[in-house]
Scaffold this motif. Structure first.
Motif, PDB file in Angstrom:
ATOM      1  N   VAL A 126      48.284  37.465  36.539  1.00 13.42           N
ATOM      2  CA  VAL A 126      49.019  38.711  36.759  1.00 13.42           C
ATOM      3  C   VAL A 126      50.511  38.402  36.936  1.00 13.42           C
ATOM      4  N   PRO A 127      51.378  38.953  36.051  1.00  9.52           N
ATOM      5  CA  PRO A 127      52.817  38.765  36.279  1.00  9.52           C
ATOM      6  C   PRO A 127      53.234  39.474  37.575  1.00  9.52           C
ATOM      7  N   GLY A 128      54.061  38.818  38.373  1.00 16.08           N
ATOM      8  CA  GLY A 128      54.436  39.346  39.697  1.00 16.08           C
ATOM      9  C   GLY A 128      54.941  40.773  39.654  1.00 16.08           C
ATOM     10  N   MET A 187      35.037  44.787  38.679  1.00 14.82           N
ATOM     11  CA  MET A 187      36.366  45.058  39.230  1.00 14.82           C
ATOM     12  C   MET A 187      36.629  44.210  40.481  1.00 14.82           C
ATOM     13  N   VAL A 188      35.583  44.002  41.289  1.00 15.57           N
ATOM     14  CA  VAL A 188      35.727  43.193  42.507  1.00 15.57           C
ATOM     15  C   VAL A 188      36.060  41.742  42.154  1.00 15.57           C
ATOM     16  N   TYR A 189      35.455  41.234  41.090  1.00 16.72           N
ATOM     17  CA  TYR A 189      35.792  39.878  40.631  1.00 16.72           C
ATOM     18  C   TYR A 189      37.285  39.776  40.319  1.00 16.72           C
ATOM     19  N   LEU A 190      37.822  40.746  39.573  1.00 16.63           N
ATOM     20  CA  LEU A 190      39.248  40.704  39.219  1.00 16.63           C
ATOM     21  C   LEU A 190      40.122  40.758  40.472  1.00 16.63           C
ATOM     22  N   LYS A 213      39.781  37.322  42.288  1.00 20.95           N
ATOM     23  CA  LYS A 213      40.313  36.183  41.527  1.00 20.95           C
ATOM     24  C   LYS A 213      41.829  36.233  41.403  1.00 20.95           C
ATOM     25  N   HIS A 214      42.386  37.445  41.246  1.00 13.45           N
ATOM     26  CA  HIS A 214      43.795  37.525  40.839  1.00 13.45           C
ATOM     27  C   HIS A 214      44.736  38.155  41.874  1.00 13.45           C
ATOM     28  N   PHE A 215      44.203  38.654  42.994  1.00  9.49           N
ATOM     29  CA  PHE A 215      45.086  39.408  43.898  1.00  9.49           C
ATOM     30  C   PHE A 215      45.052  38.922  45.345  1.00  9.49           C
ATOM     31  N   GLY A 216      44.498  37.725  45.584  1.00 11.79           N
ATOM     32  CA  GLY A 216      44.595  37.106  46.903  1.00 11.79           C
ATOM     33  C   GLY A 216      44.045  37.973  48.025  1.00 11.79           C
ATOM     34  N   ARG A 217      44.723  37.920  49.162  1.00 14.60           N
ATOM     35  CA  ARG A 217      44.238  38.659  50.334  1.00 14.60           C
ATOM     36  C   ARG A 217      44.216  40.164  50.072  1.00 14.60           C
ATOM     37  N   LEU A 240      41.272  41.673  32.335  1.00 19.04           N
ATOM     38  CA  LEU A 240      40.920  43.095  32.442  1.00 19.04           C
ATOM     39  C   LEU A 240      40.409  43.609  31.100  1.00 19.04           C
ATOM     40  N   ALA A 241      41.096  43.234  30.016  1.00 17.07           N
ATOM     41  CA  ALA A 241      40.681  43.681  28.677  1.00 17.07           C
ATOM     42  C   ALA A 241      39.262  43.185  28.357  1.00 17.07           C
TER      43      ALA A 241
END
Length: 475
Positions: free
Chosen positions: A103-105, A159-162, A165-169, A231-232
């Motif tokens: 994910v770009p910041g 969605m929970v996996y994403l 995996k990609h959004f930390g806390r 996501l895609a």
């Protein structure tokens, strides 16, 4: 073939075993998910063995394995379509660049919001439908309901996996919140309005799966274009399962219409009172249910003009439906699109920048697709020699969101006064009496091959099984 390892605690095709931290986090979330299922999943179904299909791979040949399984033991997991290392972004300001694996910041907040909103709809529909098994019109229909329920549960996992995996806390907290909100709850409702409505009966369920799951098809298709590759790939696989949900809705309403038409012909009448006395749902009630579910669903696409929609597109976060088949520059700057607004009590069309009208573009794609299915329902009536036709109401009818919110509009597109709306609302939307009547028909029928009086049997069973197959073994 991208196969899925079912010996793992969380079946997946994302090499979860190589990321111990993520695996532990998801294994920590799993008991909360099971508790949620036990609390608000299908009522009274704990000991049923249900003939369900389970994904064993994500290629078209191998994703459906059928067998009797207890829903609580269903192997929910994390399945992404195969990746393409050379995939490029094909729309928006980043067109031509490599698709993102992380994910770009600068897009973090918007992507998280998109994923959370999509994720929130999945458990919501299970909650809305949790009592329907108690009034199923057949074992076949109950099985279809339960298949949809377990797949919505799997879409929540996706969605929970994403998020994990990609959004930390932040992602972990959002994943917890997905199990804390509840459909229709006064204090902590689901995010989108349609997912807080009740699904009180099976006619409502069929309309919901026809219209509202079709919204899911269009939203997921737009996300399947995303520059954020995980996501895609996730949403592409979810679309495979979504098709069954819409089939249940379309075929369900077709079967209700077939039975109603049969009784109308037997009694040689179109009198709603006589149809109801014969234990079937009259066409006026079916039309009012259609009007309600259609209008509530088209609100899900959001405001007709939206700066967020423009941002999501230009940033590459969310494309259009079938983006790759559209013949334009896929950047859309300087292009326009017509939207509706009310001027001096009349509906008028107005040209606006297309980037700001992308919700409306997606809504119009949905409307075209919905109308095609309603035309197929009308073929059932035509074949039976019934002259009445179901009609999709005007897109400004009964709207609660955007420029058309609160406008009093008849289903055929005339602006009406408040007093005329109040006088005629009962012609256009389901009344308490309609709900009470439909509820009165909802008795449970679960003997193999038997169907409630108000619905016709399907033409064929699931997975080439006979219609009278034992789809559910009651514990």
């Amino acid at each position: 073939m991208s196969s899925i390892n079912y010996s793992e605690k969380i079946p997946n095709n994302v090499n979860l075993g190589e990321d111990r931290t993520l695996q532990r986090a998801l294994e920590g979330w799993q008991p909360n998910f099971i508790n949620w299922w036990d609390d608000v999943g299908p009522d009274g179904s704990t000991n049923y063995d249900v003939y369900l299909r389970t994904a064993v791979s994500v290629d078209p040949q191998g994703w459906a394995q059928f067998g009797h399984v207890k829903m609580r033991d269903y192997r929910w997991g994390i399945f992404l379509n195969p990746g393409d290392a050379n995939r490029e972004i094909h729309f928006g300001d980043h067109k031509g660049e490599k698709a993102w694996q992380d994910v770009p910041g600068e897009h973090r907040a918007n992507l998280r919001r998109i994923i959370v909103t999509q994720g929130d709809t999945e458990p919501a529909s299970v909650e809305q439908q949790r009592h329907l098994g108690l009034t199923a019109p057949s074992m076949y229909d109950m099985r279809n309901l339960f298949q949809i329920n377990v797949e919505e549960g799997r879409h929540l996992w996706a969605m929970v996996y994403l998020l994990h995996k990609h959004f930390g806390r932040d992602g972990r907290e959002e994943a917890e919140a997905l199990l804390q909100r509840q459909s229709g709850d006064q204090d902590n409702p689901r995010i989108l309005g349609a997912f807080n409505e009740k699904t009180p009966d099976w006619l409502a369920f069929f309309m919901f799966t026809y219209f509202t799951d079709r919204d899911g098809k269009f939203q997921l298709s737009a996300l399947a274009e995303s520059a954020f590759d995980p996501l895609a790939r996730t949403t592409k696989f979810m679309l495979t399962e979504e098709a069954h949900h819409m089939f249940v809705g379309e075929s369900g309403v077709s079967r209700v219409l077939a039975r109603t038409a049969q009784v109308m012909n037997e009694l040689k009448t179109d009198d709603p009172k006589k149809i109801r006395e014969a234990g079937c749902i009259d066409l006026g009630t079916i039309q009012r249910y259609l009007n309600f579910h259609y209008s509530v669903t088209i609100d899900l696409f959001g405001a007709d003009q939206s700066s967020n929609a423009a941002t999501f597109y230009s940033s590459g976060l969310k494309g259009r439906y079938e983006e790759g088949k559209r013949e334009d520059d896929h950047v859309l700057k300087g292009q326009t699109y017509k939207v509706l607004e009310v001027n001096n009590g009349q509906l008028v069309e107005k040209e606006v920048p297309m980037l700001n009208a992308l919700n409306e573009v997606l809504r119009d794609d949905f409307i075209k697709d919905s109308v095609a299915g309603v035309n197929r329902w009308n073929k059932v009536l035509e074949k039976a020699g019934i002259p009445t036709r179901l009609v999709v109401p005007h897109k400004a009818f009964n709207r609660q969101i955007g420029a058309l919110a609160g406008i009093k509009m008849s289903p055929d597109g005339k602006v009406v006064s408040e007093s005329e709306w109040n006088a005629r609302k009962a012609e256009w939307l389901p009344t308490p009496e309609d709900f009470a009547f439909v509820a009165s028909l909802m008795g449970r029928v679960v003997e193999p091959g038997k169907f409630a009086n108000w619905i016709a049997p399907p033409v064929m069973g699931i997975n080439r099984q006979p219609v009278d197959f034992e789809y559910i073994r009651f514990g």
